[in-house]
Design an enzyme around this catalytic site. Structure first.
Site, PDB file in Angstrom:
ATOM      1  N   CYS A   1       0.861  -1.183   0.000  1.00 23.58           N
ATOM      2  CA  CYS A   1       0.000   0.000   0.000  1.00 23.58           C
ATOM      3  C   CYS A   1       0.897   1.233   0.000  1.00 23.58           C
ATOM      4  CB  CYS A   1      -0.870  -0.022   1.259  1.00 23.58           C
ATOM      5  SG  CYS A   1      -1.938   1.416   1.453  1.00 23.58           S
TER       6      CYS A   1
ATOM      7  N   CYS B   1      -1.119   3.574  -6.589  1.00 19.47           N
ATOM      8  CA  CYS B   1      -1.985   2.981  -5.563  1.00 19.47           C
ATOM      9  C   CYS B   1      -2.208   1.537  -5.980  1.00 19.47           C
ATOM     10  CB  CYS B   1      -3.305   3.739  -5.500  1.00 19.47           C
ATOM     11  SG  CYS B   1      -4.590   2.902  -4.521  1.00 19.47           S
TER      12      CYS B   1
HETATM   13  N1  DGL Z   1      -4.065   0.643  -1.818  1.00 17.72           N
HETATM   14  C1  DGL Z   1      -3.645   1.848  -1.207  1.00 17.72           C
HETATM   15  C2  DGL Z   1      -2.429   2.451  -1.888  1.00 17.72           C
HETATM   16  O1  DGL Z   1      -1.645   1.762  -2.497  1.00 17.72           O
HETATM   17  C3  DGL Z   1      -4.613   2.919  -0.849  1.00 17.72           C
HETATM   18  C4  DGL Z   1      -6.064   2.688  -0.847  1.00 17.72           C
HETATM   19  C5  DGL Z   1      -6.832   3.504   0.154  1.00 17.72           C
HETATM   20  O2  DGL Z   1      -7.003   4.726  -0.031  1.00 17.72           O
HETATM   21  O3  DGL Z   1      -7.236   2.888   1.137  1.00 17.72           O
HETATM   22  O4  DGL Z   1      -2.193   3.628  -1.780  1.00 17.72           O
END
Ligand code: DGL
Length: 266
Positions: free
Chosen positions: A76, A187
């Protein structure tokens, strides 16, 4: 509990986005047993405070350690900018892999000199992202685009409805209008929208994400510590802080395997 090389690797995301990274890890390191926690009850991290995210990352890190994980992957970008420094400080000897938008390869690849970044508000507003631009993007123009709402669509398993199409189109258009020939998916949720995105951009525009690079970094860290598993891997175990039933329902769309899904205890 498995120990040493046979111990599992913990992979964490705010929700299901990290599955795009989990797939790359499984492809590169098929002998590794994997644990996955999606903090789906608290998405989107992109709109949460860094303090909140740091606290959640600590909770999940403790959980992985109780499960005997030999390493943790922060799959993430938003959690990485908020919490990787804190986790590294706290767990000094524990291999930790974070991730960040692929600014360096994008800056090297662009021919138009204009790079677009699709990411969460939290990632784009962070000091860590600003430092990344200073370091690698001084010779190119970088156009950033926060994408509120996209994560929620992907969490719902919606990869192609008129609503998600319109949302994505609205985020991509300004980047194309600015002359971007390279788009960074900053993301881990967004790779699931690649097929849709490909319909919206000219074939000459490259899409770059970081899942494969994260898998290689994990391989490097485990290799350095003689922690690479000999296999065979055990089935991946999933935990979610939202409804396990919901995750069970959308795993076939995003993951295509039926592994065990449990409720994340905290
Ligand atoms: N999957 C997350 C990222 O790579 C973010 C998603 C969210 O905003 O929860 O930034």
């Amino acid at each position: 509990m498995a120990e040493g090389t046979a111990a599992p690797v913990g992979v964490f995301d705010s929700g299901v986005g990290g599955l795009s990274v989990l797939a790359e890890i499984q492809r590169l390191l098929p002998n590794e047993s994997l644990l996955y926690v999606g903090d789906c009850g608290h998405i989107p991290y992109g709109e949460k405070s860094p303090e909140f995210i740091r606290q959640r990352c600590r909770v999940v890190a403790e959980f992985f350690r109780e499960q005997g994980a030999k390493a943790m992957v922060l799959a993430c970008n938003t959690a990485t900018v908020a919490a990787v420094a804190d986790l590294r400080e706290h767990y000094r000897q524990w291999p930790l892999v974070g991730m960040e938008p692929a600014v360096k390869p994008a800056a090297a690849a662009t021919r138009s000199g204009v790079v677009g970044v699709l990411a969460t508000t939290g990632t784009l507003q962070s000091a860590k992202f600003a430092a990344l631009l200073d370091r690698f993007a001084s010779d190119v123009q970088v156009v950033t685009q926060p994408c509120p709402g996209l994560v929620e669509c992907i969490e719902a398993g919606d990869l192609n409805s008129p609503a998600v199409r319109e949302l994505l189109q609205g985020y991509v258009k300004p980047l194309l209008d600015a002359g971007c020939d390279t788009l960074i998916l900053g993301c881990t949720h967004y790779p699931f929208l690649k097929p849709l995105l490909a319909q919206m951009i000219p074939a000459s525009v490259a899409i770059i994400d970081t899942g494969a690079a994260v898998a290689r970094q994990l391989q490097r860290l485990l290799g350095e510590r003689q922690l690479l598993a000999a296999g065979p891997a055990r089935a991946t175990q999933f935990w979610t802080s939202a409804s396990p039933e919901h995750l069970r329902n959308i795993l076939p769309i995003l993951w295509n395997k039926s592994d065990s899904v449990r409720s994340f205890p905290v």
